[in-house]
Scaffold this motif. Structure first.
Motif, PDB file in Angstrom:
ATOM      1  N   LEU A 154       0.841  -1.214   0.000  1.00  9.79           N
ATOM      2  CA  LEU A 154       0.000   0.000   0.000  1.00  9.79           C
ATOM      3  C   LEU A 154       0.871   1.258   0.000  1.00  9.79           C
ATOM      4  N   LYS A 155       1.989   1.193   0.742  1.00 14.04           N
ATOM      5  CA  LYS A 155       2.893   2.359   0.791  1.00 14.04           C
ATOM      6  C   LYS A 155       3.491   2.636  -0.585  1.00 14.04           C
ATOM      7  N   TYR A 156       3.879   1.589  -1.264  1.00 15.29           N
ATOM      8  CA  TYR A 156       4.428   1.793  -2.616  1.00 15.29           C
ATOM      9  C   TYR A 156       3.373   2.390  -3.535  1.00 15.29           C
TER      10      TYR A 156
ATOM     11  N   ARG B  52       1.336   7.165  -6.497  1.00 11.69           N
ATOM     12  CA  ARG B  52       0.381   8.256  -6.689  1.00 11.69           C
ATOM     13  C   ARG B  52       1.091   9.610  -6.595  1.00 11.69           C
ATOM     14  N   GLU B  53       1.979   9.750  -5.612  1.00  6.66           N
ATOM     15  CA  GLU B  53       2.712  11.015  -5.461  1.00  6.66           C
ATOM     16  C   GLU B  53       3.502  11.325  -6.729  1.00  6.66           C
ATOM     17  N   GLU B  54       4.179  10.318  -7.238  1.00  5.24           N
ATOM     18  CA  GLU B  54       5.048  10.529  -8.409  1.00  5.24           C
ATOM     19  C   GLU B  54       4.295  10.808  -9.702  1.00  5.24           C
TER      20      GLU B  54
ATOM     21  N   LYS C 152      -6.201   4.338   4.909  1.00  2.00           N
ATOM     22  CA  LYS C 152      -5.183   5.386   5.140  1.00  2.00           C
ATOM     23  C   LYS C 152      -4.416   5.711   3.858  1.00  2.00           C
ATOM     24  N   TYR C 153      -4.522   4.868   2.845  1.00  2.00           N
ATOM     25  CA  TYR C 153      -3.687   5.041   1.652  1.00  2.00           C
ATOM     26  C   TYR C 153      -4.465   5.262   0.354  1.00  2.00           C
ATOM     27  N   VAL C 154      -5.554   4.527   0.156  1.00  2.00           N
ATOM     28  CA  VAL C 154      -6.103   4.405  -1.199  1.00  2.00           C
ATOM     29  C   VAL C 154      -7.229   5.386  -1.521  1.00  2.00           C
ATOM     30  N   ASP C 155      -7.477   5.550  -2.834  1.00  2.00           N
ATOM     31  CA  ASP C 155      -8.578   6.379  -3.306  1.00  2.00           C
ATOM     32  C   ASP C 155      -9.826   5.556  -3.579  1.00  2.00           C
ATOM     33  N   MET C 156      -9.628   4.247  -3.701  1.00  2.00           N
ATOM     34  CA  MET C 156     -10.759   3.369  -4.020  1.00  2.00           C
ATOM     35  C   MET C 156     -10.446   1.992  -3.454  1.00  2.00           C
TER      36      MET C 156
END
Lengths: 341, 341, 341, 341
Positions: free
Chosen positions: A147-149, A154-156, A176-180
């Protein structure tokens, strides 16, 4: 609901059925035919939940005439739903592509894929961190590390991210991480999990179960929506049949059927539907032509070394070529396809 | 595993495949035919997990020759497993009957049923406290209160008790009460849940998924067993087909197939398989004649008022009659059926 | 029949539907509910054949409430039919066994098998002279020569004989030799062929199609019966599903379903259902316990040299052993099994 | 072919298998693994037809590695086949549309439809004169009278004509009238009928059976081709699955699968696949986008009065609109669609 009486039902049988229904606070209409008598039930049939009408003497069968899902039902909703995921909208005019590896394997693999699918026109990055696998001895996913990767990718790239969740614990971490959040085919009737994602306010991609009817699939959406989260996107990914030339049988008819029964968007996953890379472009185009609102496609930088589902993954070049063919196809049927350069 | 090369594969393609396999530490055997070349792979194929052989140039397909499950496999186990649940044994000479209501509705309903099924010859009481239902608006079960009634029924009757668990939380609660945990058809590939029950030491009744192959079903058993709990009993309960005259299609062949592939006991649930009360006795007898180690049958004191699955429940009198027919049938095929008076 | 109107149907839509039905000479009953209106159709619905009610504006769907088959229907027939084939009766108290090779290969092979199955307790000899084969390059049968061998085997043993017919020409030839004509699964909806055997007065064994519903199967029987030949015996032989552990999936539920819907006898063919010799005895016993009126079993003197379906054939010793187990099983459920010594 | 030996096969078992194969004039290759031994068979496997290898002691299973069809196989044919029907070509660059009523009902109905479909862009007129119907009491077709109307419609419009044949007698009659013979789904394995159309020199439209695998379908084509008539066009028309929202499930994947395995053209029939008029346009577009060479679509001047399959028929206006959408779609994927004005 209609109660069909047996051809040898007595007058008393019929009276008992009528009485049982009316005692629940509902109204009946009797139709007596030459061969058969029918009792129409009028009103909210949930009031009948305390009795089993089909077990009363003289009853042949019950025929439901209304669907059991309400919130997902087109009849009770004006227009089509558009679901916002990150900066893109699913169910509007634009065809939305979700692409990426079946499983997140490493940061390098993921970033390489993310840049490639973004360049080709994808708007959402897919990648599995929790993998449901038939055998306990197969690779099970990187879990939170994965999930962190995904979040780094997404940031990149600016792509939104979607990840499958396979347990309530995974939901707690993934939010805590995803959009969907994605509910996979094997969990389509994991009702505890459906309720849990229904309590979040994150859009949900609900894959059809391997042998789920369209009615059951919409009832699964109803589980999520009845908890308050109405941001559900359906994903057809093939059903199980006797044919073995493909891993599953893509039920392309699900696209027009869902459009006629529900206001929810529907996308198609040709990768899991066929399990064969060579068939993916043909089916991706079919899905868009049929009216799907988007696609989910597996892309891997080096399919022959993928830890999961390599045989069905496109490489970045094939994916770029497919997107370049989808763009004019989308336009000729009146949709847009913005991403592809 | 066998690698079948395409008929137009080049010598270089073949060399590459052989090399890729040998680099993983495995041995190969080449068979060159007039039309086709085959590469046999010798050794532990899990070493191949880092490459996707079927994507190498010139490869037509891979043919697995060994099963992916080990602990559930008859090949690696001497004799048949006998699983002890309460005071009874499943998989031995005796036919074991599990009976009771689909859902626990009240203490009275449950105790009445428990006494009735005990009298007829059942040794295990079934009763659902956590109910997976297609629609979110249907009755979902009494949860822990239901488990308490089940435990009370055990105290009163001496029957062992089996209850379905649908989430990790439910497992945590249920282990305090039950003699056997049931994994339902919809959760057969809820791998988190399988692992969780695999960490307990309580026998597990694993129902076959609605469209699970026998191979997938045995792999689901493997998930449980690989966590340390080898007390698994399989339950055939009908698969989904095109036929609509019955709710599901009872795959009676699963009985001899499981007996030939696994050492685990198998029982049959004719109630869920057909969904029609009138067909249950016929299929119950068929299952025993086919070699099943037991049956799971729904019994309700008043099926026309059952909150769940009334149409397929027998009443106590019908169940008593069925057991009185099963006893001589069991004996004529060399099994025993002790409970029935 | 019931016409369910759409929830947005207008008063005019409803009036039009009622009018269309009444113009065909039928009566209607209206049930207006809060959500939905239903129109019951009373009278002989074949009068509606000139209009497509479901295409009239405002119509949601049609729900049939009566079966389309009449002559095969239990509702219109007192008691169960008993079909006489040679000297034996199918559908009475006795379990009747048909056994023999899949294909007639030579006179020696056939006579050897005939004596063996007679000794074990079979009353009818099966043997294919016209073989429907998936590939045009597979053995297609001895045709009339095979029928002659069958007739010779009858002379020698006293067994009745049953042979498959695959074309009208084959019917014309076969009627000169056989006691029972068999319609194979692939021809269950070859309606010309059904009509042709319906014009003879020879009993017909009608196998269920590979993916035929029970409703379609009974309609196929209706084709034969409507031509005047009511001597039809049904044969369940497995349906096509996703499961590959067996060649087909034996739908054992068809036994009680047919018994509840039709007066025709039903037998079971476990050999074609599984395609695996080792599973045949288990399923044969299941079929008898479920209430089947007989069995059709492939027996070959040397299965490893059979030209067709060797893997599913029993050898004479295995068949003898199976019959010796079926005899007490039949008796314990109140049937007789006379042949076995 | 590969023979997989059981893990407990003895040296003698293996020697026997090798010997049996070599006595048939074939060569073997042995691969001995740590768990399992494999025997590769090299040469023409039809030489093995006299023995059942899988019944020899110690044999686990046989794995075929080559297809049983040859003439229909892409491997043994350069390029794609183009089949000429009347003045049009199927399998070339152009998308070919066959349209018309399910059943020919009258000269007026047929001519009206013929003019309408010609105007919209169809090149071939379909119309059933021999109708296979599930119930013997349903309309069975006008037979030769219907063929005459079809021929008249060809004279008036210049369209080529295709008609289904359901028996050898029907073939004898139809060859005098039609440009293309159709084998319907129910007769796909009516091998006598396949051979009969194989003896004509008229192109054949071969519909896929309701539950036929792609392998069986290509073997059915092989039956026709092996009699000398290689002008076969395949037609995907939906397969039977558990889903009931559509009459059948359109297997859209059959398009790329057939393109990868065979040189024969493939068209799609969305009308029979869904049974629902509203879904036809969506699926027609999907088929063209997937790469189908043409479509077969039911059109009726007044669907609500059609004697057969009205609910799935388009009216002429809807069909004209669909063709006007198909034309640009065909062009954007590099195909042509010439007829539409």
């Amino acid at each position: 609901m209609i109660v069909v009486m047996r051809h040898d039902a007595t007058e008393e049988n019929i009276r008992n059925v009528v009485q049982a229904i009316e005692q629940c606070g509902l109204t009946t209409h009797l139709s007596k035919g030459s061969e058969i008598t029918i009792v129409g039930v009028i009103g909210d049939k949930s009031k009948l939940s305390k009795i089993n009408l089909d077990l009363l003497p003289g009853v042949e069968k019950l025929v439901p005439v209304t669907e059991s899902y309400k919130l997902a039902n087109k009849k009770f909703h004006v227009g089509s739903s558009v679901i916002k995921v990150g900066n893109c909208e699913i169910g509007g005019n634009e065809i939305v592509i979700m692409a990426g590896p079946c499983a997140v394997e490493s940061k390098e693999q993921l970033l390489e894929t993310a840049h490639a699918v973004k360049k080709a026109g994808a708007q959402i990055l897919r990648g599995g961190a929790y993998k449901p696998r038939t055998s306990p001895y197969a690779f099970q996913g990187l879990e939170e590390e994965g999930l962190k990767y995904m979040a780094e990718a997404r940031e990149e790239t600016g792509l939104a991210i979607v990840c499958e969740v396979t347990s309530i614990q995974a939901v707690e971490t993934a939010v805590k991480y995803v959009d969907m959040l994605q509910i996979g085919a094997r969990n389509m009737q994991n009702f505890q999990l459906l309720k849990e994602v229904g309590k979040t306010n994150i859009p949900v991609l609900l894959k059809r179960g391997l042998c789920a009817t369209i009615e059951e699939w919409l009832n699964a959406a109803e589980y999520i929506m009845s908890e308050g989260n109405t941001n559900v996107v359906l994903c057809e990914r093939g059903i199980r049949t006797y044919e073995t030339a493909t891993r599953n049988t893509l039920d392309i008819s699900a696209v027009p059927v869902i459009k006629s029964k529900s206001h929810l968007p529907i996308i198609v996953d040709p990768s899991h539907a066929t399990g064969v890379r060579a068939y993916v472009p043909s089916l991706a185009k079919a899905a868009v032509a049929a009216g799907a609102d988007g696609l989910m496609i597996e892309v891997h930088p080096n399919p022959s070394c993928a830890l999961s589902d390599g045989p069905q993954s496109l490489n970045p070049d094939d994916f770029f070529k497919l997107c370049s063919e989808l763009k004019p196809l989308a336009e000729v049927i009146g949709r847009s396809f913005n991403g592809h350069e």
